[in-house]
Motif scaffolding. Structure first.
Motif, short mmCIF file in Angstrom:
data_model
loop_
_atom_site.label_atom_id
_atom_site.label_comp_id
_atom_site.label_asym_id
_atom_site.label_seq_id
_atom_site.Cartn_x
_atom_site.Cartn_y
_atom_site.Cartn_z
N SER A 239 0.83 -1.21 0.00
CA SER A 239 0.00 0.00 0.00
C SER A 239 0.87 1.26 0.00
CB SER A 239 -0.96 0.00 1.19
OG SER A 239 -0.25 -0.03 2.41
N TRP A 240 2.01 1.20 0.69
CA TRP A 240 2.95 2.33 0.67
C TRP A 240 3.48 2.54 -0.74
CZ3 TRP A 240 8.07 3.04 -0.63
CH2 TRP A 240 8.71 4.18 -0.13
N VAL A 241 3.88 1.47 -1.40
CA VAL A 241 4.38 1.57 -2.78
C VAL A 241 3.33 2.18 -3.69
CG1 VAL A 241 5.05 0.21 -4.81
CG2 VAL A 241 6.07 -0.29 -2.57
N LYS A 242 2.09 1.74 -3.54
CA LYS A 242 1.01 2.28 -4.36
C LYS A 242 0.79 3.76 -4.08
CE LYS A 242 -3.82 1.39 -5.60
NZ LYS A 242 -5.00 0.50 -5.34
N SER A 243 0.85 4.13 -2.80
CA SER A 243 0.60 5.52 -2.40
C SER A 243 1.70 6.45 -2.91
CB SER A 243 0.51 5.61 -0.87
OG SER A 243 0.43 6.95 -0.44
N VAL A 244 2.97 6.09 -2.67
CA VAL A 244 4.04 7.01 -3.07
C VAL A 244 4.19 7.05 -4.60
CG1 VAL A 244 5.22 6.72 -0.87
CG2 VAL A 244 5.93 5.33 -2.83
N SER A 245 3.86 5.94 -5.25
CA SER A 245 3.89 5.94 -6.72
C SER A 245 2.83 6.88 -7.27
CB SER A 245 3.68 4.53 -7.26
OG SER A 245 4.73 3.67 -6.89
N ALA A 246 1.66 6.90 -6.63
CA ALA A 246 0.59 7.81 -7.04
C ALA A 246 0.99 9.26 -6.82
CB ALA A 246 -0.69 7.48 -6.28
N THR A 247 1.81 9.49 -5.80
CA THR A 247 2.32 10.84 -5.54
C THR A 247 3.26 11.30 -6.64
OG1 THR A 247 2.12 10.56 -3.15
CG2 THR A 247 3.66 12.24 -3.90
N GLY A 248 3.88 10.35 -7.33
CA GLY A 248 4.78 10.67 -8.42
C GLY A 248 6.19 10.15 -8.26
N TRP A 249 6.45 9.44 -7.16
CA TRP A 249 7.78 8.91 -6.93
C TRP A 249 8.08 7.72 -7.84
CZ3 TRP A 249 11.53 11.18 -4.33
CH2 TRP A 249 11.21 12.12 -3.35
N LYS A 250 9.31 7.63 -8.30
CA LYS A 250 9.84 6.44 -8.94
C LYS A 250 10.64 5.69 -7.87
CE LYS A 250 8.29 8.32 -12.67
NZ LYS A 250 6.91 7.95 -13.12
N LYS B 279 10.32 -10.67 -3.01
CA LYS B 279 10.11 -9.53 -2.12
C LYS B 279 9.62 -8.31 -2.91
CE LYS B 279 11.63 -11.18 1.93
NZ LYS B 279 11.99 -12.55 1.57
N ALA B 280 10.23 -8.05 -4.05
CA ALA B 280 9.82 -6.91 -4.87
C ALA B 280 8.40 -7.10 -5.40
CB ALA B 280 10.80 -6.71 -6.02
N SER B 281 8.11 -8.31 -5.86
CA SER B 281 6.78 -8.61 -6.39
C SER B 281 5.70 -8.45 -5.33
CB SER B 281 6.76 -10.04 -6.95
OG SER B 281 5.49 -10.37 -7.42
N ALA B 282 5.99 -8.88 -4.11
CA ALA B 282 5.01 -8.76 -3.02
C ALA B 282 4.69 -7.31 -2.70
CB ALA B 282 5.55 -9.46 -1.77
N LEU B 283 5.60 -6.41 -3.04
CA LEU B 283 5.38 -4.98 -2.82
C LEU B 283 4.68 -4.31 -3.99
CD1 LEU B 283 8.82 -4.10 -1.20
CD2 LEU B 283 6.59 -4.08 -0.05
N GLY B 284 4.36 -5.07 -5.02
CA GLY B 284 3.68 -4.51 -6.17
C GLY B 284 4.61 -4.03 -7.27
N ALA C 226 11.37 0.82 -10.79
CA ALA C 226 10.32 -0.19 -10.66
C ALA C 226 9.07 0.14 -11.47
CB ALA C 226 9.95 -0.35 -9.19
N VAL C 227 8.46 -0.90 -11.98
CA VAL C 227 7.16 -0.78 -12.65
C VAL C 227 6.09 -1.06 -11.59
CG1 VAL C 227 5.66 -1.70 -14.47
CG2 VAL C 227 8.15 -1.57 -14.83
N THR C 228 5.31 -0.06 -11.25
CA THR C 228 4.33 -0.21 -10.17
C THR C 228 2.90 0.05 -10.60
OG1 THR C 228 4.66 2.10 -9.50
CG2 THR C 228 6.04 0.43 -8.42
N GLY C 229 2.71 0.56 -11.82
CA GLY C 229 1.36 0.91 -12.28
C GLY C 229 0.60 -0.27 -12.84
#
Length: 276
Positions: free
Chosen positions: A92-103, A143-148, A273-276
């Motif tokens: 959820s953190w990864v999703k949130s900060v990615s939505a903010t615009g972070w790579k 580990k990376a996959s589990a984080l999205g 990372a590809v998170t979208g």
């Protein structure tokens, strides 16, 4: 990296020792043999400033820090030698900060060299390097996959400073790196590598056998220069085409939006990372 295993003073000492043992430089063949037959999605590239810090900051801090100065942040997704707990680092953190615009730049602190003087929960040996590299590489992707962080993402292996003039130690490290890279590739991810200009990064840059070496090189050279080209310390034919990161400053105490964080600075021209 910033405080996850060594103090700045200790890391400078280790770096100096390694530099004395073997000089930087040396041209090597182009990287054609690094290619793998495993199909992977095209990487997502970011160019600009990046930072890393031991523990992932809160989502609120990341939002406050998204001022345009930094565009990417490295996060420690796993590894037995990871130095900090990561209470904030969730899917959820990864999703949130990615939505903010972070790579995001996923970093894995794998097994460390047998000749390294630092104490580590996990060290490789000549006899365990191949199996341990394969296990750790698969774990890094999990580990990376589990984080999205999806296929097509890079995962960066953190290998700290050691004496590359120690031939048996260096050969064991390269065996581990190749096995780690192959395991990462097999899952459809890109294999990145963080190392020191005069030791661990030099080991992969000057390896005679170019098979199964990292796709991306993130080199530590604390010269304060925000570039991946003018101070590039290896053959100019290596890691071209947006495959370089440069950690140019460490232990920078900074405050943005009321949140103070000590970070290491990098200039980035490489996959994220590809998170979208």
């Amino acid at each position: 990296m910033s405080g996850h295993r060594m103090s700045k003073k200790r890391r400078y000492i280790a770096w100096a020792v390694a530099a004395a043992a073997v000089l930087v430089g040396g041209g090597v063949a182009a990287e054609a043999s690094m290619a793998t037959t495993v199909s992977r999605p095209a990487p997502k590239v970011y160019t600009g400033r990046a930072f890393d810090t031991c523990a992932a900051p809160s989502a609120s801090a990341m939002k406050a820090w998204h001022t345009g100065f930094y565009g990417a942040a490295a996060v420690y997704v796993g590894g037995r030698n990871r130095g900090c707990a990561q209470p904030n680092l969730t899917a959820s953190w990864v999703k949130s900060v990615s939505a903010t615009g972070w790579k995001l730049i996923p970093l894995y602190v794998g097994a460390q060299p047998p000749c390294q003087t630092s104490r580590n929960p996990e060290k490789l040996t000549a006899s365990t390097a191949a199996s341990l590299g394969a296990t750790d590489g698969a774990d890094a992707v999990a580990k990376a996959s589990a984080l999205g962080m999806k296929a097509g993402s890079p995962v960066y292996l953190d290998m700290e400073s050691y004496d590359v003039a120690n031939t048996s130690c260096n050969n064991a490290v390269l065996t581990y790196i190749r096995a780690w890279d192959k395991a990462v590739h097999a899952k459809g991810y890109w294999a990145g590598f963080y190392g020191f200009r005069s030791s661990s990064a030099k080991a992969v840059a000057t390896a005679t056998n170019r098979t199964d070496l990292p796709d991306i090189l993130w080199y530590a050279l604390w010269d304060g220069h925000k570039t991946t080209t003018t101070d590039w310390p290896f053959s100019t034919s290596l890691w071209t085409g947006h495959r370089r990161g440069h950690q140019y400053m460490v232990n920078s105490k900074e405050s943005r939006g009321g949140y103070a964080i000590t970070v290491d600075r990098s200039y980035w021209d490489a996959p994220v990372a590809v998170t979208g």
